[in-house]
Design an enzyme around this catalytic site. Sequence first.
Site, PDB file in Angstrom:
ATOM      1  CG  ASN A 146      -3.647   1.143   8.695  1.00 13.90           C
ATOM      2  OD1 ASN A 146      -3.034   0.126   8.348  1.00 13.90           O
ATOM      3  ND2 ASN A 146      -4.308   1.224   9.838  1.00 13.90           N
ATOM      4  CD1 TRP A 147      -2.697   0.711   2.088  1.00  9.57           C
ATOM      5  CD2 TRP A 147      -1.122  -0.674   1.284  1.00  9.57           C
ATOM      6  NE1 TRP A 147      -2.070   1.343   1.044  1.00  9.57           N
ATOM      7  CE2 TRP A 147      -1.092   0.528   0.534  1.00  9.57           C
ATOM      8  CE3 TRP A 147      -0.213  -1.689   0.960  1.00  9.57           C
ATOM      9  CZ2 TRP A 147      -0.190   0.731  -0.520  1.00  9.57           C
ATOM     10  CZ3 TRP A 147       0.680  -1.473  -0.087  1.00  9.57           C
ATOM     11  CH2 TRP A 147       0.690  -0.282  -0.820  1.00  9.57           C
ATOM     12  CE  LYS A 148      -7.606  -0.081   9.217  1.00 10.70           C
ATOM     13  NZ  LYS A 148      -8.844   0.124   9.918  1.00 10.70           N
ATOM     14  CG  HIS A 182      -4.915   1.366  14.321  1.00 11.81           C
ATOM     15  ND1 HIS A 182      -6.028   0.579  14.452  1.00 11.81           N
ATOM     16  CD2 HIS A 182      -5.152   2.191  13.281  1.00 11.81           C
ATOM     17  CE1 HIS A 182      -6.903   0.918  13.520  1.00 11.81           C
ATOM     18  NE2 HIS A 182      -6.396   1.896  12.782  1.00 11.81           N
ATOM     19  CD  GLU A 201      -8.387  -1.893  12.829  1.00 12.66           C
ATOM     20  OE1 GLU A 201      -7.350  -2.212  12.229  1.00 12.66           O
ATOM     21  OE2 GLU A 201      -9.333  -1.278  12.290  1.00 12.66           O
ATOM     22  CD  GLU A 257      -7.112   6.236  12.985  1.00 13.32           C
ATOM     23  OE1 GLU A 257      -7.278   6.351  11.777  1.00 13.32           O
ATOM     24  OE2 GLU A 257      -6.751   5.180  13.530  1.00 13.32           O
ATOM     25  N   GLY A 308     -13.774   2.171  10.043  1.00 11.59           N
ATOM     26  CA  GLY A 308     -14.317   1.064   9.263  1.00 11.59           C
ATOM     27  C   GLY A 308     -15.826   0.938   9.351  1.00 11.59           C
ATOM     28  CB  SER A 330     -15.453   6.309   7.777  1.00  9.92           C
ATOM     29  OG  SER A 330     -15.683   5.072   8.430  1.00  9.92           O
ATOM     30  N   GLY A 346      -7.920   4.248   6.101  1.00  9.92           N
ATOM     31  CA  GLY A 346      -7.891   2.787   6.076  1.00  9.92           C
ATOM     32  C   GLY A 346      -8.462   2.279   4.764  1.00  9.92           C
ATOM     33  N   GLY A 347      -9.725   1.862   4.807  1.00  7.84           N
ATOM     34  CA  GLY A 347     -10.393   1.241   3.645  1.00  7.84           C
ATOM     35  C   GLY A 347     -10.159   1.964   2.327  1.00  7.84           C
TER      36      GLY A 347
END
Length: 242
Positions: free
Chosen positions: A9-11, A92, A94, A164, A170, A205, A226-227
Amino acid sequence: MRHPLVAGNWKMNGDSESIATLISGLLEIQCEADIAVFPPHIYIPLVIAGVGGSSVAVGGQSASEHKAGAYTGETSCQMLRDVGCQYVIVGHSERRSIYGESSQQVAEKFVVAQLSGMTPILCVGETLEQRDKGETLNVIAEQLGLVIELAGLDAVCKAVVAYEPVWAIGTGKTATAEQAQSVHQDIRRQLGESGAKTRILYGGSVKAANAAELFLQPDIDGALVGGASLDVSEFSEICKLA
Ligand code: PGA
């Protein structure tokens, strides 16, 4: 029986140049796991063209619960499907916390995504406060339950579920492999017999350094990253471990 999936997930990150670098790195990954990436919507056609012919799938990070119409700024599931997306992330944390998406909306998005021919990746997870109060399993059962109610159990079993924990996204804090496994097991229990075939990913993470232990757990079938998905060598390592 369940084939692992690693989803990146590149956000809201990247530009044409950095995404071109990511695409060339993705094309070099050799692994057993299925790979899917979730670029910002505007770059989806670019990524689909770039990975075309490879086994890398592409998906949307979110989509509207509406089919079409006067919803300024939104992207429909049909549109994502039309440009070649195979997956869409729904629920998600977020989206739930920053944009106030309710569990009802998440369930509606799930239904529309499946109707449009994509596989939803349904995210569920508890906040730190909920975990500290011992509410983790109840919160997840409720998030999952609403989608089951609207979409039906079979539909949810055919989708992908991502556990998640909100406190691990993150933050650099990963759930321990045991903590994650116990929630995954509970999710699978809630899905019943057909849930034996459902892919349940862990997210929060995930990096190359902690992926191996997570993937060893019997109910963890891959990761939503993610990151670390923005660093293609790190992402590649995770894919190889799955
Ligand atoms: P993270 O994000 O890997 O950066 O924690 C995971 C996610 O939001 O899906």
